[in-house]
Write a protein that holds these residues in place. Structure first.
Motif, PDB file in Angstrom:
ATOM      1  N   GLY A   1       0.882  -1.692   0.181  1.00  0.00           N
ATOM      2  CA  GLY A   1      -0.301  -0.210   0.253  1.00  0.00           C
ATOM      3  C   GLY A   1       0.506   1.025   0.033  1.00  0.00           C
ATOM      4  O   GLY A   1       0.587   2.334   0.270  1.00  0.00           O
ATOM      5  N   ARG A   2       1.838   1.100  -0.509  1.00  0.00           N
ATOM      6  CA  ARG A   2       3.032   1.697  -0.044  1.00  0.00           C
ATOM      7  C   ARG A   2       3.823   3.150  -1.403  1.00  0.00           C
ATOM      8  O   ARG A   2       3.176   1.706  -1.709  1.00  0.00           O
ATOM      9  CB  ARG A   2       4.339   2.436   0.883  1.00  0.00           C
ATOM     10  N   PRO A   3       3.745   4.323  -1.562  1.00  0.00           N
ATOM     11  CA  PRO A   3       4.325   4.759  -2.701  1.00  0.00           C
ATOM     12  C   PRO A   3       5.232   4.344  -2.564  1.00  0.00           C
ATOM     13  O   PRO A   3       5.574   3.528  -4.315  1.00  0.00           O
ATOM     14  CB  PRO A   3       4.368   6.395  -2.274  1.00  0.00           C
ATOM     15  N   THR A   4       6.515   3.346  -2.371  1.00  0.00           N
ATOM     16  CA  THR A   4       7.237   2.471  -3.128  1.00  0.00           C
ATOM     17  C   THR A   4       7.876   1.437  -2.841  1.00  0.00           C
ATOM     18  O   THR A   4       8.329   0.520  -3.388  1.00  0.00           O
ATOM     19  CB  THR A   4       8.362   3.754  -1.586  1.00  0.00           C
ATOM     20  N   GLY A   5       5.605   0.896  -2.513  1.00  0.00           N
ATOM     21  CA  GLY A   5       6.016  -0.349  -2.911  1.00  0.00           C
ATOM     22  C   GLY A   5       6.981  -1.377  -1.204  1.00  0.00           C
ATOM     23  O   GLY A   5       7.443  -2.277  -1.106  1.00  0.00           O
TER      24      GLY A   5
ATOM     25  N   ARG B   1      -4.465  -6.240  -4.811  1.00  0.00           N
ATOM     26  CA  ARG B   1      -6.118  -5.479  -4.443  1.00  0.00           C
ATOM     27  C   ARG B   1      -5.840  -5.519  -3.269  1.00  0.00           C
ATOM     28  O   ARG B   1      -7.189  -5.168  -2.137  1.00  0.00           O
ATOM     29  CB  ARG B   1      -7.338  -6.630  -5.324  1.00  0.00           C
ATOM     30  N   VAL B   2      -5.009  -4.416  -2.950  1.00  0.00           N
ATOM     31  CA  VAL B   2      -5.360  -3.700  -1.754  1.00  0.00           C
ATOM     32  C   VAL B   2      -5.925  -2.400  -1.160  1.00  0.00           C
ATOM     33  O   VAL B   2      -4.700  -1.923  -2.446  1.00  0.00           O
ATOM     34  CB  VAL B   2      -3.063  -3.693  -0.837  1.00  0.00           C
ATOM     35  N   PRO B   3      -6.289  -1.795  -0.266  1.00  0.00           N
ATOM     36  CA  PRO B   3      -6.601  -0.661  -0.252  1.00  0.00           C
ATOM     37  C   PRO B   3      -5.255   0.573  -0.635  1.00  0.00           C
ATOM     38  O   PRO B   3      -4.533   0.059   0.454  1.00  0.00           O
ATOM     39  CB  PRO B   3      -7.751  -0.752   1.267  1.00  0.00           C
ATOM     40  N   ILE B   4      -5.628   1.102  -1.192  1.00  0.00           N
ATOM     41  CA  ILE B   4      -4.150   2.317  -0.999  1.00  0.00           C
ATOM     42  C   ILE B   4      -4.060   3.130   0.223  1.00  0.00           C
ATOM     43  O   ILE B   4      -5.225   3.731   0.874  1.00  0.00           O
ATOM     44  CB  ILE B   4      -4.536   3.827  -1.998  1.00  0.00           C
ATOM     45  N   ASP B   5      -2.473   3.452   1.140  1.00  0.00           N
ATOM     46  CA  ASP B   5      -2.767   3.876   2.695  1.00  0.00           C
ATOM     47  C   ASP B   5      -2.745   5.594   2.211  1.00  0.00           C
ATOM     48  O   ASP B   5      -1.791   5.587   1.886  1.00  0.00           O
ATOM     49  CB  ASP B   5      -1.227   3.550   2.925  1.00  0.00           C
ATOM     50  N   ILE B   6      -4.239   5.834   2.423  1.00  0.00           N
ATOM     51  CA  ILE B   6      -3.791   6.964   1.906  1.00  0.00           C
ATOM     52  C   ILE B   6      -3.283   8.319   2.824  1.00  0.00           C
ATOM     53  O   ILE B   6      -3.139   9.252   2.289  1.00  0.00           O
ATOM     54  CB  ILE B   6      -5.297   7.319   1.896  1.00  0.00           C
ATOM     55  N   ASP B   7      -2.865   7.356   3.786  1.00  0.00           N
ATOM     56  CA  ASP B   7      -2.298   8.406   5.287  1.00  0.00           C
ATOM     57  C   ASP B   7      -1.023   9.115   4.458  1.00  0.00           C
ATOM     58  O   ASP B   7      -0.413   9.923   5.023  1.00  0.00           O
ATOM     59  CB  ASP B   7      -2.078   7.816   6.699  1.00  0.00           C
TER      60      ASP B   7
ATOM     61  N   ILE C   1       0.202   8.724   1.687  1.00  0.00           N
ATOM     62  CA  ILE C   1      -0.070   8.988  -0.200  1.00  0.00           C
ATOM     63  C   ILE C   1       1.356  10.380  -0.317  1.00  0.00           C
ATOM     64  O   ILE C   1       0.986  10.973   0.116  1.00  0.00           O
ATOM     65  CB  ILE C   1      -1.398   8.534   0.013  1.00  0.00           C
ATOM     66  N   SER C   2       1.853   9.727  -1.500  1.00  0.00           N
ATOM     67  CA  SER C   2       3.015  11.124  -1.312  1.00  0.00           C
ATOM     68  C   SER C   2       1.902  12.189  -2.670  1.00  0.00           C
ATOM     69  O   SER C   2       0.927  11.853  -3.060  1.00  0.00           O
ATOM     70  CB  SER C   2       4.414  10.164  -2.405  1.00  0.00           C
ATOM     71  N   PRO C   3       2.710  13.545  -2.146  1.00  0.00           N
ATOM     72  CA  PRO C   3       1.823  13.860  -3.168  1.00  0.00           C
ATOM     73  C   PRO C   3       1.728  13.659  -4.492  1.00  0.00           C
ATOM     74  O   PRO C   3       1.018  14.213  -5.619  1.00  0.00           O
ATOM     75  CB  PRO C   3       2.480  15.593  -2.411  1.00  0.00           C
ATOM     76  N   ALA C   4       2.639  13.563  -5.245  1.00  0.00           N
ATOM     77  CA  ALA C   4       2.957  12.837  -6.529  1.00  0.00           C
ATOM     78  C   ALA C   4       1.770  11.774  -6.567  1.00  0.00           C
ATOM     79  O   ALA C   4       1.351  12.220  -8.133  1.00  0.00           O
ATOM     80  CB  ALA C   4       4.149  12.886  -6.756  1.00  0.00           C
ATOM     81  N   ALA C   5       1.576  11.093  -5.788  1.00  0.00           N
ATOM     82  CA  ALA C   5       0.552  10.011  -5.757  1.00  0.00           C
ATOM     83  C   ALA C   5      -0.731  10.342  -6.256  1.00  0.00           C
ATOM     84  O   ALA C   5      -1.634  10.839  -6.686  1.00  0.00           O
ATOM     85  CB  ALA C   5       0.473   9.316  -5.381  1.00  0.00           C
ATOM     86  N   VAL C   6      -1.166  11.561  -5.190  1.00  0.00           N
ATOM     87  CA  VAL C   6      -2.110  12.741  -4.786  1.00  0.00           C
ATOM     88  C   VAL C   6      -2.706  12.897  -6.699  1.00  0.00           C
ATOM     89  O   VAL C   6      -3.255  13.099  -7.150  1.00  0.00           O
ATOM     90  CB  VAL C   6      -2.409  13.445  -3.453  1.00  0.00           C
ATOM     91  N   ALA C   7      -0.852  14.141  -7.043  1.00  0.00           N
ATOM     92  CA  ALA C   7      -1.402  14.818  -8.230  1.00  0.00           C
ATOM     93  C   ALA C   7      -1.988  13.849  -9.031  1.00  0.00           C
ATOM     94  O   ALA C   7      -2.623  13.726 -10.428  1.00  0.00           O
ATOM     95  CB  ALA C   7      -0.166  15.280  -8.321  1.00  0.00           C
ATOM     96  N   ALA C   8      -1.512  12.248  -8.880  1.00  0.00           N
ATOM     97  CA  ALA C   8      -1.815  11.132  -9.706  1.00  0.00           C
ATOM     98  C   ALA C   8      -2.823  10.884 -10.183  1.00  0.00           C
ATOM     99  O   ALA C   8      -3.577  11.088 -11.130  1.00  0.00           O
ATOM    100  CB  ALA C   8      -0.937  10.255  -9.880  1.00  0.00           C
ATOM    101  N   ARG C   9      -3.699  10.817  -8.616  1.00  0.00           N
ATOM    102  CA  ARG C   9      -5.130  11.212  -9.378  1.00  0.00           C
ATOM    103  C   ARG C   9      -5.956  11.839  -9.659  1.00  0.00           C
ATOM    104  O   ARG C   9      -6.995  12.156 -10.235  1.00  0.00           O
ATOM    105  CB  ARG C   9      -5.508  10.859  -7.441  1.00  0.00           C
ATOM    106  N   ARG C  10      -5.938  13.110  -9.271  1.00  0.00           N
ATOM    107  CA  ARG C  10      -6.440  14.581  -9.838  1.00  0.00           C
ATOM    108  C   ARG C  10      -5.917  14.679 -11.478  1.00  0.00           C
ATOM    109  O   ARG C  10      -7.236  15.000 -12.665  1.00  0.00           O
ATOM    110  CB  ARG C  10      -5.255  16.014  -9.528  1.00  0.00           C
TER     111      ARG C  10
END
Ligand code: FAD
Ligand code: NAP
Length: 581
Positions: free
Chosen positions: A252-256, A560-566, A568-577
């Motif tokens: 669930g981590r940005p870096t795996g 298929r794991v939930p994203i650990d939103i706590d 999540i990196s800003p890049a990942a957040v941006a990726a979702r935008r």
């Protein structure tokens, strides 16, 4: 100089037809083979080296070890394997990782499907037969429905063509092709070119042996102490009891991989709090140092705070102020891949170790007796090129890969690599790339990135068999949209700002393109899962009746794991935008 010994004679294999040919027997090729066999597919792996392990087969330089903790830098697909294997150190040395790779090959009975000492030279798609013809430097010519490139992101050594190389009387080594018998530097004057991770690991050890050591530095490097340690039986027992939970958290981590990560922005902390936080993170050491705050790779002003702290550390360790100044990088902290060291800066306090700045006055030439820089000849008995790799695409370039209409992959990728999800490229049906450009690959713990790709591919190939599909290929417009998305997301991160191997600019003549996907591992995995659930959206499946159907999930369930939103990196957040394609 190469690491290869003369390979044993064997007859060429001509005409055999396999379900799949895999190129490379590093961790990617090994796991792909395991999954193919599990599905009952016939498979042949060709490996240029004389054994399994890839990176860990070739990079035998002194001090080579992983910089993701071994408990996580290892396969996670088999809980039995996790439980039975004991890592000796927090960061295992190369020899131990190679032993692990060999253990995996034996335990899962992989070896009999692998042909060693054999380099694949060409792969050509036969449009009529819908299969690949694969050729090797040993005269083999075999056919396969699927051709899977497990050639590695960091496997094509970068050997700068310095003038006068042939004049030099001593040996020249490359860290990525280190002689198997080892090298004894005792009483020698040694030169090391480069200050990336390979140099940072090897320099302290070479300095212990050599009579003198001269390091030629083009760009000063950011490196954090490893604080490596032996793993006690008690530690292993507790860690293994919690292994499944650790593996799940890592996914669930940005870096795996899992490490404590502080999402608070550095710029919102007081200078005193920041110093305390950085001291604590430095004391833990390693790559997690970058997790001290959430905005370090996204806000230059935040990055300046960690850079200032790290420069302070360098100056407190290195006694000679001129050398300390030279060792202090002036670029973004962690922009190039962060290094992890044991005694790197301390080494420059030794009287026989010298640092030569080649940033403004590059290496002019090799001479019979050494290296010339700025009119000075540095006398050397041996030279170590720790000059890295033609990363991400270098090993593809060495194979003539020809897809539909005679187009080669090198031609298609001339202006930069183009692949949908980093897995496949339009015009090259049934050709798969493991950790290819456009996937998280080198920005994640690589064994996890490899496993996720392999599981996805195994489900894809299983599905194709289930529905009778003859070929799969990305739709060009979806591929273009993904490539654009990969570039868009990269601009969010400060990592896109420097001349690193992430953008291909460490080697001359390559286009500047940010190659790995920086949107975060879980965001990427979610996209892959969605593509699969949607019946391989963005791909054309030929031969299957009707529209693409959702496949039977055999192996990808664990991703298929939930994203650990706590965290999540800003890049990942941006990726979702950014609209996901
Ligand atoms: P590789 O291990 O590179 O294997 C690819 C194989 O393909 C090679 O054996 C090569 O010989 C073979 N091959 C290539 N072309 C051909 C051809 N044409 N024909 C036949 N065979 C071919 N990653 C991390 O996540 N954590 C770490 O701590 C870490 N440490 C590293 C340390 C070093 C010194 C280096 C260089 C890399 C490190 N990496 C690390 C990245 C590392 O490359 C990956 O972790 C992983 O080992 C890659 O596995 P792979 O199978 O994809 O590729
Ligand atoms: P690298 O990071 O690309 O470093 C190569 C070094 O050589 C750089 O300092 C580079 O300078 C220098 N260089 C290249 N060409 C030069 C030239 N013509 N003249 C002078 N200097 C030159 O390569 P690497 O150290 O082999 O590491 C590559 C990657 O492999 C790492 O980033 C990491 O992902 C992985 N790795 C991991 C570990 C680990 O700790 N587990 C160890 C080794 C490697 P510039 O910076 O100016 O280009």
């Amino acid at each position: 100089m190469t690491a290869a010994t003369t390979p044993p004679e064997r007859p060429a294999e001509v005409g055999t037809v396999f379900d799949a040919v895999v190129v490379g027997a590093g961790f990617a090729g090994m796991y792909m083979l395991h999954r193919l066999r599990g599905l009952g597919f016939s498979a042949r792996v060709f490996e240029a080296g004389g054994g399994v392990g890839g990176t860990w087969y070739w990079n035998r330089y002194p001090g080579a070890r992983c910089d993701v903790e071994s408990m996580q830098y290892s396969f996670s697909f088999s809980e039995e394997l996790d439980q039975e294997w004991n890592w000796s150190e927090k960061y295992a040395p190369q020899g131990e990782i190679l032993t692990y790779a060999n253990h995996v090959a034996d335990r899962f009975d992989l070896r009999r499907h692998i042909v060693f000492d054999t380099r694949v030279t060409a792969a050509t798609f036969d449009e009529n037969a819908k299969c690949w013809q694969i050729e090797t430097d040993r005269g083999d010519r075999v056919r396969a429905k699927f051709c899977i490139m497990a050639v590695g992101c960091l496997s094509a050594p970068n050997r700068p063509r310095f003038k006068g190389l042939e004049d030099f009387r001593g040996p020249i080594y490359h860290t990525g092709e280190w002689p198997h018998q080892g090298v004894d530097f005792t009483d020698l004057s040694v030169g090391v070119i480069g200050t990336g991770s390979s140099a940072v690991q090897s320099i302290p050890i070479i300095a212990q042996q050599a009579a003198s050591l001269t390091v030629f530095q083009r760009t000063a490097t950011w490196t954090v102490p490893a604080w490596n340690e032996t793993l006690t039986p008690e530690y292993l027992q507790v860690a293994k009891a919690n292994y499944p939970a650790l593996r799940a958290k890592a996914r669930g981590r940005p870096t795996g991989f899992y490490f404590p990560f502080n999402t608070q922005p550095a710029l919102e902390a007081s200078p005193e709090d920041r110093d305390r936080q950085y001291e604590e993170a430095w004391a833990r050491g390693g790559l997690p140092f970058l997790g001290a705050y959430g905005d370090l790779l996204f806000e230059k002003a935040a990055n300046d705070t960690i850079a200032d702290f790290a420069r302070g550390k360098i100056r407190s360790i290195v006694k000679d102020p001129v050398t300390a100044d030279l060792l202090c990088p002036d670029n973004v902290f962690g922009c190039k891949r962060l290094c992890v060291d044991t005694g790197y800066f301390e080494t420059y306090n030794l009287p026989h170790v010298k640092l030569v700045d080649v940033s403004k006055t590059p290496i002019e030439r090799f001479t019979a007796q050494g290296i010339g820089v700025n009119g000075i000849e540095y006398l050397l008995d041996a030279v170590v090129c720790a000059t890295g790799f033609a990363a991400m695409t270098g090993s593809f370039d060495k194979i003539r890969i020809t897809g539909r209409n005679g187009l080669t992959l090198s031609e298609k990728w001339r202006a930069g690599p183009r692949a949908y999800l980093g897995i496949a490229s339009a015009g090259f049906p049934n050709l798969f790339l493991i950790t290819g450009p456009g996937s998280p690959s080198v920005l994640a713990s690589m064994i996890q990135a490899i496993e996720q790709h392999v599981d996805w591919l195994a489900d894809c190939m299983g599905h194709m068999r289930d529905v009778g599909a003859t070929s799969i290929e990305p739709i060009l417009s979806d591929e273009d949209a993904w490539v654009e998305h990969v570039t868009d997301v990269s601009t969010v991160s400060l990592r896109s700002t420097c001349s690193s191997w992430y953008v291909g600019s460490n080697t001359p003549g390559r286009p500047r393109v940010f190659m790995p996907y920086i949107g975060g591992f879980p965001v990427y995995v979610q996209k892959c899962n969605e593509v699969m659930s949607g019946g391989f959206e963005g791909f054309v499946l030929e031969g299957a009746p009707g529209r693409n159907a959702a496949p039977q999930v055999r192996y990808t369930e664990r991703w298929r794991v939930p994203i650990d939103i706590d965290v999540i990196s800003p890049a990942a957040v941006a990726a979702r935008r950014v609209p996901m394609v």
